[in-house]
Enzyme design. Structure first.
Site, PDB file in Angstrom:
ATOM      1  CG  ASN A   7      -1.845   1.007   1.189  1.00 18.34           C
ATOM      2  OD1 ASN A   7      -1.931   1.996   0.521  1.00 18.34           O
ATOM      3  ND2 ASN A   7      -2.637   1.124   2.553  1.00 18.34           N
ATOM      4  NE  ARG A  93      -6.237   1.400  -0.128  1.00 17.67           N
ATOM      5  CZ  ARG A  93      -6.142   2.591   0.551  1.00 17.67           C
ATOM      6  NH1 ARG A  93      -5.125   3.144   1.127  1.00 17.67           N
ATOM      7  NH2 ARG A  93      -7.216   3.238   0.637  1.00 17.67           N
ATOM      8  CG  HIS A 182     -13.542   2.942   3.318  1.00 22.03           C
ATOM      9  ND1 HIS A 182     -14.156   3.891   4.029  1.00 22.03           N
ATOM     10  CD2 HIS A 182     -12.202   3.366   3.547  1.00 22.03           C
ATOM     11  CE1 HIS A 182     -13.398   4.702   4.642  1.00 22.03           C
ATOM     12  NE2 HIS A 182     -12.270   4.339   4.403  1.00 22.03           N
ATOM     13  NE  ARG A 243     -11.233  11.975   5.176  1.00 20.01           N
ATOM     14  CZ  ARG A 243     -11.209  10.846   4.647  1.00 20.01           C
ATOM     15  NH1 ARG A 243     -11.794  10.416   3.721  1.00 20.01           N
ATOM     16  NH2 ARG A 243     -10.040  10.207   5.439  1.00 20.01           N
ATOM     17  CD  GLU A 386      -9.141  -1.488   4.170  1.00 19.36           C
ATOM     18  OE1 GLU A 386      -9.312  -0.873   3.308  1.00 19.36           O
ATOM     19  OE2 GLU A 386      -8.906  -1.079   5.365  1.00 19.36           O
TER      20      GLU A 386
END
Ligand code: AMP
Length: 400
Positions: A7, A93, A182, A243, A386
């Protein structure tokens, strides 16, 4: 079979070496400050092997970072494999696959070109992912590489879910639509939910709540994502750590005019200074919020309530969108650990058949059914993984 999962970010790179069949993790770690000075962390998972914790390794580029990873994995003393031949494939990823990629894919020159075409959609992430892939290809010629996209799982959404009510030309010409993110996590926990319930994914309507520093919810009907809360960018949907999530676009014009801000300054506020941190004036971390709320801090309490309220609204909305729900899944840092938020989300949903078991809800960090035995809708706590999902997708593709 061993899969190296990478990643890559612009100045950091996370990695894991794992067996996709057993789920066994052989080693994991992190390269940080790439292009600056370079810090290398290596955590072998085999007995008797020593961890390296943020040691100095020169990493002018991602190449040196990946070389450090490979050297550590095959190191005579602390390595976990005998040679690089024991790495069967690499799973990368990649944040944005646009509309081009609805599933993971073997990386070819054409695929690289198509990923690069998605760069404008994720200018902070995709270029870094591509640098990671190229560095790996140069160091591991002949090892198959697979791209696993954050957006791919959501490509099954119908147009009514992914279109914005903007002039159609912005979709046709500029690809402005909901993509969702996601996806690897939502796919993984949906699969685990089916296994936990002893059902096929096709038989289930699931609401998957990935609640972490970044948060999103997905409606998964019959194993396919049919709607999700993040949008064209990961700024949409729920309020998150920092956020803002969804808000009235008219606020932008009002604040920008009033304070003479340009759009970059405004977006910096929406991305980095809003969410539960902005609202609470305390922290983006839900542990801090809980402590502050318990000490009587009203704004911290409001931030928790606002977050849980928005999650609850999505649960209701997605139950309506799917015509019912069989299970609600909680995953990621907050979803896996914060019993208070889970309880606040489920409270008041008894009318639709959701009944939390207060004792079971105290559990954390492992797969658990946390609804009462007579709850029509099951509530599941499922730690996301993940990296394992990426490794499994990669293995499936290289095996053909
Ligand atoms: P993630 O982005 O999935 O890594 O989630 C990170 C977030 O999970 C942190 O910022 C915290 O807000 C939250 N978190 C982690 N551990 C706990 C915990 N024990 N209780 C409540 N929240 C937690």
């Amino acid at each position: 079979m061993n899969i190296l999962v990478i990643n890559a970010g612009s100045s950091s790179l996370k990695y894991q070496l794992l067996n996709p069949e057993t789920g066994d993790l052989l080693a994991k770690g992190l390269c940080e400050r790439i292009g600056i000075d370079g810090k290398f962390t290596y955590k072998p998972q085999l007995a008797g092997k020593e961890t390296l914790d943020a040691i100095d390794v020169a990493m002018p580029t991602h190449s040196e970072a990946i070389q450090a990873v490979l050297d550590a994995l095959v190191d005579a003393k602390n390595g976990v494999i005998g040679s690089m031949k024991e790495i069967d494939a690499v799973g990368h990823r990649v944040v944005h696959g646009g509309e081009k990629f609805a599933s993971s894919v073997l990386i070819t020159d054409e695929v690289m070109a198509a990923i690069e075409e998605c760069n404008p959609l994720a200018p902070l992430h995709n270029p870094a992912n591509i640098i990671g892939i190229k560095a790996c290809q140069a160091l591991m010629p002949g090892t198959p590489m697979v791209a696993v996209f954050d957006t791919a799982f959501h490509q099954t959404m119908p147009p009514k879910a992914y279109m914005y009510a903007l002039p159609y030309a912005y979709y046709e010409n500029d690809k402005v639509r909901r993509y969702g993110f996601h996806g690897t996590s939502h796919k993984y926990v949906s699969g685990r939910a089916a296994a936990m319930l002893g059902k096929k994914p096709e038989e289930l309507k699931l609401v998957s709540c990935h609640l972490g520093n970044g948060s999103s919810i997905a409606a998964v009907d019959g194993g396919k994502s049919v709607d999700t809360s993040m949008g064209f960018t990961p700024l949409a949907g729920l309020p998150m750590g920092t956020r803002a999530g969804d808000l009235d676009a008219g606020i932008l014009q009002y604040l920008m005019n009033k304070y003479g801000m340009n759009i970059d300054e405004m977006l910096n506020i929406l991305n980095k200074k809003s969410g539960v941190e902005g609202l609470s004036c305390v922290s983006s971390d839900f542990r801090d919020l809980e402590n502050a709320a318990n000490s009587g801090d009203e704004k911290a309490k409001l931030a928790e309530e606002k977050f849980a309220y928005e999650v609850k609204k999505y649960v209701g909305a997605y139950a309506a969108a799917m015509g019912g729900v069989d299970a609600i899944i909680f995953t990621a840092g907050v979803g896996e650990n914060d019993k208070g938020i889970r309880a606040m989300v489920c409270e008041g949903l008894e009318y639709m058949g959701v009944k939390l078991d207060a004792e079971a809800n105290k559990g954390r960090g492992k797969e658990l059914v946390i609804s009462a035995a007579d709850s029509k809708v099951k509530v599941l706590l499922i730690p996301t993984n993940e990296e394992l999902m990426i490794a499994q997708d990669t293995a499936a593709i290289v095996k053909g």
